[in-house]
Design a protein around this motif. Structure first.
Motif, PDB file in Angstrom:
ATOM      1  N   GLU A 127     -22.679  54.351  22.813  1.00 43.89           N
ATOM      2  CA  GLU A 127     -21.250  54.204  23.073  1.00 43.89           C
ATOM      3  C   GLU A 127     -20.450  55.145  22.178  1.00 43.89           C
ATOM      4  OE1 GLU A 127     -17.841  50.681  23.398  1.00 43.89           O
ATOM      5  OE2 GLU A 127     -19.893  50.191  22.797  1.00 43.89           O
ATOM      6  N   TRP A 128     -20.893  55.283  20.928  1.00 42.24           N
ATOM      7  CA  TRP A 128     -20.226  56.197  19.995  1.00 42.24           C
ATOM      8  C   TRP A 128     -20.282  57.629  20.513  1.00 42.24           C
ATOM      9  CZ3 TRP A 128     -22.029  60.439  17.323  1.00 42.24           C
ATOM     10  CH2 TRP A 128     -21.222  60.927  16.295  1.00 42.24           C
ATOM     11  N   LEU A 129     -21.470  58.058  20.963  1.00 41.50           N
ATOM     12  CA  LEU A 129     -21.619  59.426  21.464  1.00 41.50           C
ATOM     13  C   LEU A 129     -20.724  59.663  22.673  1.00 41.50           C
ATOM     14  CD1 LEU A 129     -23.109  62.141  21.352  1.00 41.50           C
ATOM     15  CD2 LEU A 129     -24.865  61.150  22.853  1.00 41.50           C
ATOM     16  N   ASP A 130     -20.692  58.707  23.583  1.00 40.20           N
ATOM     17  CA  ASP A 130     -19.870  58.817  24.784  1.00 40.20           C
ATOM     18  C   ASP A 130     -18.392  58.967  24.416  1.00 40.20           C
ATOM     19  OD1 ASP A 130     -19.238  58.791  27.517  1.00 40.20           O
ATOM     20  OD2 ASP A 130     -18.895  56.631  27.483  1.00 40.20           O
ATOM     21  N   HIS A 131     -17.927  58.147  23.490  1.00 42.31           N
ATOM     22  CA  HIS A 131     -16.516  58.197  23.095  1.00 42.31           C
ATOM     23  C   HIS A 131     -16.191  59.480  22.331  1.00 42.31           C
ATOM     24  CE1 HIS A 131     -15.884  54.385  24.762  1.00 42.31           C
ATOM     25  NE2 HIS A 131     -16.182  53.610  23.725  1.00 42.31           N
ATOM     26  N   MET A 132     -17.128  59.973  21.534  1.00 43.00           N
ATOM     27  CA  MET A 132     -16.882  61.207  20.795  1.00 43.00           C
ATOM     28  C   MET A 132     -16.718  62.390  21.748  1.00 43.00           C
ATOM     29  SD  MET A 132     -16.560  60.718  17.546  1.00 43.00           S
ATOM     30  CE  MET A 132     -16.934  62.287  16.765  1.00 43.00           C
ATOM     31  N   VAL A 133     -17.558  62.437  22.783  1.00 41.69           N
ATOM     32  CA  VAL A 133     -17.437  63.501  23.778  1.00 41.69           C
ATOM     33  C   VAL A 133     -16.106  63.386  24.506  1.00 41.69           C
ATOM     34  CG1 VAL A 133     -18.381  64.411  25.946  1.00 41.69           C
ATOM     35  CG2 VAL A 133     -19.918  63.793  24.078  1.00 41.69           C
ATOM     36  N   ASP A 134     -15.746  62.161  24.901  1.00 38.18           N
ATOM     37  CA  ASP A 134     -14.468  61.943  25.601  1.00 38.18           C
ATOM     38  C   ASP A 134     -13.283  62.344  24.728  1.00 38.18           C
ATOM     39  OD1 ASP A 134     -15.725  61.005  27.847  1.00 38.18           O
ATOM     40  OD2 ASP A 134     -15.483  58.884  27.346  1.00 38.18           O
ATOM     41  N   ALA A 135     -13.309  61.939  23.454  1.00 39.41           N
ATOM     42  CA  ALA A 135     -12.207  62.250  22.549  1.00 39.41           C
ATOM     43  C   ALA A 135     -12.054  63.760  22.373  1.00 39.41           C
ATOM     44  CB  ALA A 135     -12.439  61.586  21.195  1.00 39.41           C
ATOM     45  N   THR A 136     -13.186  64.461  22.333  1.00 41.56           N
ATOM     46  CA  THR A 136     -13.140  65.916  22.166  1.00 41.56           C
ATOM     47  C   THR A 136     -12.575  66.604  23.397  1.00 41.56           C
ATOM     48  OG1 THR A 136     -15.077  65.812  20.705  1.00 41.56           O
ATOM     49  CG2 THR A 136     -14.496  67.967  21.591  1.00 41.56           C
ATOM     50  N   LYS A 137     -13.003  66.163  24.571  1.00 47.07           N
ATOM     51  CA  LYS A 137     -12.579  66.857  25.790  1.00 47.07           C
ATOM     52  C   LYS A 137     -11.097  66.645  26.088  1.00 47.07           C
ATOM     53  CE  LYS A 137     -13.728  63.390  29.338  1.00 47.07           C
ATOM     54  NZ  LYS A 137     -14.730  62.986  30.363  1.00 47.07           N
ATOM     55  N   VAL A 138     -10.572  65.444  25.828  1.00 44.75           N
ATOM     56  CA  VAL A 138      -9.163  65.198  26.175  1.00 44.75           C
ATOM     57  C   VAL A 138      -8.214  65.998  25.293  1.00 44.75           C
ATOM     58  CG1 VAL A 138      -9.638  62.894  27.095  1.00 44.75           C
ATOM     59  CG2 VAL A 138      -8.943  63.137  24.697  1.00 44.75           C
ATOM     60  N   SER A 139      -8.671  66.389  24.108  1.00 42.70           N
ATOM     61  CA  SER A 139      -7.834  67.190  23.220  1.00 42.70           C
ATOM     62  C   SER A 139      -8.036  68.687  23.440  1.00 42.70           C
ATOM     63  CB  SER A 139      -8.128  66.845  21.755  1.00 42.70           C
ATOM     64  OG  SER A 139      -7.783  65.520  21.466  1.00 42.70           O
ATOM     65  N   THR A 140      -9.284  69.103  23.672  1.00 46.13           N
ATOM     66  CA  THR A 140      -9.576  70.533  23.780  1.00 46.13           C
ATOM     67  C   THR A 140      -9.152  71.126  25.122  1.00 46.13           C
ATOM     68  OG1 THR A 140     -11.848  70.024  24.482  1.00 46.13           O
ATOM     69  CG2 THR A 140     -11.487  70.473  22.134  1.00 46.13           C
ATOM     70  N   MET A 141      -9.143  70.319  26.196  1.00 45.78           N
ATOM     71  CA  MET A 141      -8.783  70.867  27.499  1.00 45.78           C
ATOM     72  C   MET A 141      -7.356  71.419  27.524  1.00 45.78           C
ATOM     73  SD  MET A 141      -8.591  69.146  31.276  1.00 45.78           S
ATOM     74  CE  MET A 141     -10.164  68.334  31.133  1.00 45.78           C
ATOM     75  N   PRO A 142      -6.336  70.647  27.129  1.00 44.27           N
ATOM     76  CA  PRO A 142      -4.986  71.215  27.148  1.00 44.27           C
ATOM     77  C   PRO A 142      -4.818  72.355  26.157  1.00 44.27           C
ATOM     78  CG  PRO A 142      -4.982  69.028  26.148  1.00 44.27           C
ATOM     79  CD  PRO A 142      -6.321  69.211  26.754  1.00 44.27           C
ATOM     80  N   LEU A 143      -5.494  72.294  25.018  1.00 43.40           N
ATOM     81  CA  LEU A 143      -5.386  73.385  24.052  1.00 43.40           C
ATOM     82  C   LEU A 143      -6.019  74.661  24.605  1.00 43.40           C
ATOM     83  CD1 LEU A 143      -6.168  71.519  20.701  1.00 43.40           C
ATOM     84  CD2 LEU A 143      -3.950  72.235  21.591  1.00 43.40           C
ATOM     85  N   ALA A 144      -7.142  74.526  25.315  1.00 44.93           N
ATOM     86  CA  ALA A 144      -7.779  75.690  25.939  1.00 44.93           C
ATOM     87  C   ALA A 144      -6.869  76.286  27.006  1.00 44.93           C
ATOM     88  CB  ALA A 144      -9.122  75.289  26.543  1.00 44.93           C
ATOM     89  N   LEU A 145      -6.188  75.430  27.762  1.00 45.74           N
ATOM     90  CA  LEU A 145      -5.251  75.910  28.773  1.00 45.74           C
ATOM     91  C   LEU A 145      -4.127  76.704  28.121  1.00 45.74           C
ATOM     92  CD1 LEU A 145      -4.247  75.882  31.730  1.00 45.74           C
ATOM     93  CD2 LEU A 145      -3.005  73.780  31.163  1.00 45.74           C
ATOM     94  N   ALA A 146      -3.595  76.196  27.014  1.00 49.25           N
ATOM     95  CA  ALA A 146      -2.516  76.890  26.309  1.00 49.25           C
ATOM     96  C   ALA A 146      -2.990  78.238  25.781  1.00 49.25           C
ATOM     97  CB  ALA A 146      -2.002  76.016  25.162  1.00 49.25           C
ATOM     98  N   ILE A 147      -4.195  78.267  25.228  1.00 48.32           N
ATOM     99  CA  ILE A 147      -4.734  79.521  24.697  1.00 48.32           C
ATOM    100  C   ILE A 147      -4.934  80.538  25.816  1.00 48.32           C
ATOM    101  CG2 ILE A 147      -6.747  80.583  23.599  1.00 48.32           C
ATOM    102  CD1 ILE A 147      -7.089  77.942  22.034  1.00 48.32           C
ATOM    103  N   GLY A 148      -5.508  80.090  26.936  1.00 48.97           N
ATOM    104  CA  GLY A 148      -5.741  80.994  28.056  1.00 48.97           C
ATOM    105  C   GLY A 148      -4.456  81.547  28.634  1.00 48.97           C
ATOM    106  N   PHE A 149      -3.466  80.689  28.822  1.00 50.33           N
ATOM    107  CA  PHE A 149      -2.185  81.146  29.357  1.00 50.33           C
ATOM    108  C   PHE A 149      -1.489  82.098  28.384  1.00 50.33           C
ATOM    109  CE2 PHE A 149      -0.854  77.919  32.856  1.00 50.33           C
ATOM    110  CZ  PHE A 149      -2.009  78.250  33.555  1.00 50.33           C
ATOM    111  N   TYR A 150      -1.651  81.852  27.084  1.00 53.45           N
ATOM    112  CA  TYR A 150      -1.056  82.741  26.088  1.00 53.45           C
ATOM    113  C   TYR A 150      -1.761  84.098  26.095  1.00 53.45           C
ATOM    114  CZ  TYR A 150       0.342  84.631  21.575  1.00 53.45           C
ATOM    115  OH  TYR A 150       0.817  85.452  20.576  1.00 53.45           O
ATOM    116  N   ARG A 151      -3.086  84.079  26.178  1.00 54.49           N
ATOM    117  CA  ARG A 151      -3.860  85.327  26.167  1.00 54.49           C
ATOM    118  C   ARG A 151      -3.475  86.240  27.324  1.00 54.49           C
ATOM    119  NH1 ARG A 151      -9.753  85.346  26.680  1.00 54.49           N
ATOM    120  NH2 ARG A 151      -9.441  87.541  26.112  1.00 54.49           N
ATOM    121  N   PHE A 152      -3.316  85.649  28.508  1.00 57.79           N
ATOM    122  CA  PHE A 152      -3.078  86.455  29.707  1.00 57.79           C
ATOM    123  C   PHE A 152      -1.596  86.517  30.090  1.00 57.79           C
ATOM    124  CE2 PHE A 152      -7.471  84.832  29.965  1.00 57.79           C
ATOM    125  CZ  PHE A 152      -8.141  86.052  29.932  1.00 57.79           C
ATOM    126  N   ASP A 153      -0.740  85.919  29.248  1.00 60.78           N
ATOM    127  CA  ASP A 153       0.715  86.034  29.385  1.00 60.78           C
ATOM    128  C   ASP A 153       1.186  85.744  30.818  1.00 60.78           C
ATOM    129  OD1 ASP A 153       3.299  86.500  28.527  1.00 60.78           O
ATOM    130  OD2 ASP A 153       3.201  88.669  28.873  1.00 60.78           O
TER     131      ASP A 153
END
Length: 273
Positions: A127-153
């Protein structure tokens, strides 16, 4: 609570040798032992993702995969999609690929808990592993989107505050859901768990919370090739999720505040107020 919005409260079915059961038999046994749906479970997670996860779980069980292996597979699909948001400029093909990768990862996320019930191997570590993966993805997905949109303007710089803010909201919402459920357990039933809330799940409620459905967020990336349209949809999802967090936080606080702990237990724990 797992990634598909359901609680781990159902009894674990007795494990059987996977090689002795057909795929259809495993599916039937798994369907008969499904955990109860939370009243607030959104439509895609409840009616689509959970069913797809059941098919994957039956396959994984017969293949001898552990629940942690299924979680790992889910992470590979998901974080590959997140990486693509940074590496490549927005396009229709990229959006479709990312949506598919995220949805497949989400389906495997639903399957890991079902595999553990089939095998009778549910554990705090899993359960810990499952939640750790979930916690990571919900934060990194929007940040990755912001980085990608910034990179390609491709969007005004000010709009980048939307995914950055969404990363904060997603992290707080996920933490709040997990923490609230853990504190509900400490009330010894005085505050019901999510799956034990009065009333039955309904189609109306499931549709009403669709904007907060992780599956809908995944599907929204299909529109990545039309950036202006995607930006509007994504902003609406972020706004709806923020509103949901605010309303849920008030509700959770009131629920827990209504519970009066046993003074003797409080003195022993030393951490209840």
């Amino acid at each position: 609570m797992t990634g598909d919005g359901y609680t781990e409260s159902a009894a674990t079915p007795a494990a059987r040798p996977a090689s002795r059961e057909s795929y259809a038999q495993v599916l039937h046994r798994l369907a008969a032992a499904q955990k109860p749906a939370a009243r607030s479970a959104p439509a895609y997670s409840r009616f689509v993702n959970r069913r797809i996860g059941r098919y994957i779980a039956a396959w994984a069980y017969r293949a001898g995969l552990s629940p942690n292996a299924v979680t790992g597979i889910s992470a590979i699909w998901t974080f590959t999609a997140i990486a693509l948001l940074i590496v490549f400029p927005p396009s229709w093909i990229l959006g479709i690929v990312i949506a598919l990768l995220l949805l497949i990862g989400y389906a495997f996320d639903s399957a890991d808990g079902q595999v553990s019930r089939l095998q009778g191997t549910s554990s705090p570590a899993g359960e810990w592993l499952d939640h750790m993966v979930d916690a990571t993805k919900v934060s990194t997905m929007p940040l990755a989107l912001a980085i990608g949109f910034y990179r390609f303007d491709v969007v005004p710089t000010a709009w980048l505050l939307v995914p950055i803010g969404f990363a904060i909201v997603s992290a707080v919402l996920f933490f709040g859901m997990i923490l609230t459920e853990q504190l509900r357990r400490r009330t010894a039933g005085a505050v019901p768990l999510a799956a034990e809330q009065p009333g039955r799940p309904s189609w109306l409620r499931a549709l009403a919370v669709l904007p907060m459905d992780y599956g809908v967020l995944c599907l929204s990336f299909v529109l990545l090739g039309a950036v202006p349209v995607f930006v509007v949809i994504y902003t609406l999802i972020a706004a709806a999720t923020t509103a949901f967090l605010l309303l849920a936080a008030v509700k959770w606080f009131r629920e827990l505040r209504s519970w009066t702990p046993d003074p003797s237990a409080a003195s022993e724990k030393g951490d209840l107020r």
